[in-house]
Design an enzyme around this catalytic site. Structure first.
Site, PDB file in Angstrom:
ATOM      1  N   ALA A  78     -82.031 -18.858  -5.679  1.00 47.23           N
ATOM      2  CA  ALA A  78     -80.804 -19.278  -5.015  1.00 47.23           C
ATOM      3  C   ALA A  78     -79.583 -18.797  -5.793  1.00 47.23           C
ATOM      4  O   ALA A  78     -79.603 -18.698  -7.022  1.00 47.23           O
ATOM      5  CB  ALA A  78     -80.781 -20.792  -4.877  1.00 47.23           C
ATOM      6  N   LEU A 164     -82.145 -21.250  -9.702  1.00 50.30           N
ATOM      7  CA  LEU A 164     -81.030 -20.341  -9.486  1.00 50.30           C
ATOM      8  C   LEU A 164     -81.363 -18.924  -9.939  1.00 50.30           C
ATOM      9  O   LEU A 164     -81.955 -18.718 -11.002  1.00 50.30           O
ATOM     10  CB  LEU A 164     -79.782 -20.831 -10.235  1.00 50.30           C
ATOM     11  CG  LEU A 164     -79.147 -22.129  -9.748  1.00 50.30           C
ATOM     12  CD1 LEU A 164     -77.964 -22.498 -10.632  1.00 50.30           C
ATOM     13  CD2 LEU A 164     -78.708 -22.029  -8.288  1.00 50.30           C
ATOM     14  N   CYS A 165     -80.946 -17.962  -9.140  1.00 52.53           N
ATOM     15  CA  CYS A 165     -81.199 -16.554  -9.452  1.00 52.53           C
ATOM     16  C   CYS A 165     -80.650 -16.163 -10.818  1.00 52.53           C
ATOM     17  O   CYS A 165     -81.278 -15.404 -11.556  1.00 52.53           O
ATOM     18  CB  CYS A 165     -80.562 -15.685  -8.363  1.00 52.53           C
ATOM     19  SG  CYS A 165     -80.598 -13.917  -8.674  1.00 52.53           S
ATOM     20  N   PHE A 166     -79.484 -16.693 -11.164  1.00 52.26           N
ATOM     21  CA  PHE A 166     -78.847 -16.269 -12.414  1.00 52.26           C
ATOM     22  C   PHE A 166     -79.422 -16.968 -13.641  1.00 52.26           C
ATOM     23  O   PHE A 166     -78.957 -16.750 -14.758  1.00 52.26           O
ATOM     24  CB  PHE A 166     -77.326 -16.436 -12.320  1.00 52.26           C
ATOM     25  CG  PHE A 166     -76.690 -15.295 -11.572  1.00 52.26           C
ATOM     26  CD1 PHE A 166     -76.121 -14.232 -12.248  1.00 52.26           C
ATOM     27  CD2 PHE A 166     -76.713 -15.256 -10.190  1.00 52.26           C
ATOM     28  CE1 PHE A 166     -75.571 -13.163 -11.570  1.00 52.26           C
ATOM     29  CE2 PHE A 166     -76.169 -14.191  -9.494  1.00 52.26           C
ATOM     30  CZ  PHE A 166     -75.597 -13.137 -10.179  1.00 52.26           C
TER      31      PHE A 166
END
Length: 272
Positions: A78, A164-166
Site C-alpha cells: 500500500a 506499506l510499500c515504502f
C-alpha cells in the site's frame, strides 16, 4: 532518430480518477491509438492505494476520513499518496518479458537519480546500497500491528511483509540517506506496459514514519520543475521527442467508464 511521445502536464485528481486515467492511456498506447505517453500527477485528497493482491481489511486505520482508499491494478504494498510526485509511463512493448520490463524500470529510475543529483541529493538503487547504510527504523510495522507486539512475525516460520510499500525493498527501489524514496510497479497489457511510481517529496501526517526527499536533504522541491527534468532524462534515454498534449476524447470517455466500473466501485476496492 527520436520517436514522438506525448507528455501530459502535472495535474491533481482523486485516486480513482488517477488510476482510471493510467489504465485508459496504456490501453490506447498498446493499441497504437496514441504515442508513448508520460504523465505526472498529484492527489487532490490524501489517498491510500492498495496493491492489487492486498486484502482491504489490512488497511485498518490507515484509511478513513480524511484519507481515501483505492485499489491499484499493479501489485506491491500500500502507498500513502499525499506529498509526492507520481508518474506513469505507458509504452508500446511487443516484448513484455522480464528483461524488457526491467530495462524500463532501470531507465526511469536512473533519470530520477540524475534529477536528484542536480539538486545535490544522492540516491541509489537498493541493490547498489551497502546494507550498513540503512537505518534501523527503515522497516517498521504498520499501524495496526504496532501494539502490543511489533507485528512483523505473525509466525516463526513465515515472516509477513510490511503493509506499506515504502517499508519494503526491491532491487530497483531508490534509497536516500537509508530511506526508500521511490518505488514503481508495472502492469503488462497486450502490446504494451504501464509503469507508474511514487517519489516521496515530504513526510505525510498520515504516514509520519516515512520521510521524503525534502525532509532528508533539507531542501525545497518544486514537483513541476523536477517532473520536467525527469521527462527530459527519459526523452534522452529512450530517444523520445515529447510533445505536450492532453487525453484524447476516446481516452477521456474510457477513463470515465473505467473509474465508474472499477476504481470508484466498492466491489473492486473490497474484492480481496
Amino acid at each position: 532518430m527520436s520517436s514522438s511521445g506525448r507528455l501530459i502536464p502535472f495535474a491533481y485528481h482523486d485516486g480513482a480518477t488517477n488510476m482510471a486515467i493510467d489504465e485508459a492511456i496504456v490501453s490506447a498506447v498498446a493499441g497504437n491509438a496514441v504515442p508513448p505517453t508520460l504523465r505526472f500527477y498529484g492527489w487532490s485528497r490524501p489517498t491510500l492505494s492498495l496493491g492489487y493482491f492486498q486484502a482491504a481489511d489490512e488497511a485498518g486505520d490507515w484509511a478513513g476520513e480524511p484519507v481515501d482508499l483505492v485499489r491499484r491494478s499493479t501489485g506491491g504494498g500500500a502507498i500513502m499518496h499525499h506529498r509526492e510526485l507520481t508518474y506513469s509511463l505507458s509504452l508500446p512493448l511487443a516484448d513484455t518479458g522480464p528483461g524488457a520490463r526491467q530495462a524500463v524500470y532501470r531507465s526511469v529510475h536512473a533519470c530520477v537519480i540524475d534529477t536528484l543529483k542536480g539538486l545535490g541529493v544522492t540516491a541509489a538503487a537498493y541493490s547498489d546500497v551497502p546494507a550498513r547504510a540503512f537505518r534501523s527504523e527503515t522497516v517498521i510495522p504498520s499501524k495496526e500491528s504496532r501494539a502490543p507486539s511489533d507485528g512483523l512475525l505473525p509466525s516463526r516460520k513465515q515472516p509477513r511483509e510490511p503493509f506499506l510499500c515504502f517499508q519494503r525493498r526491491t532491487d530497483e527501489d531508490l534509497i536516500c540517506s537509508g530511506y526508500k524514496i521511490l518505488g514503481s510497479a508495472q502492469r503488462r497489457v497486450r502490446g504494451g506496459v504501464l509503469q507508474h511510481g511514487s517519489l516521496l517529496l515530504q513526510v505525510s501526517c498520515h504516514a509520519d514514519v516515512l520521510p521524503g526527499v525534502a525532509d532528508l536533504a533539507e531542501i525545497e522541491i518544486d514537483p513541476i520543475a523536477i517532473s520536467q527534468s525527469i521527462a527530459d532524462g527519459i526523452a534522452e534515454t529512450m530517444t523520445l521527442d515529447w510533445q505536450s498534449g492532453e487525453l484524447s476524447a476516446a481516452e477521456r470517455d474510457h477513463s470515465v467508464s473505467i473509474r465508474a466500473n472499477r476504481y470508484a466501485a466498492a466491489d473492486w476496492t473490497r474484492r480481496r
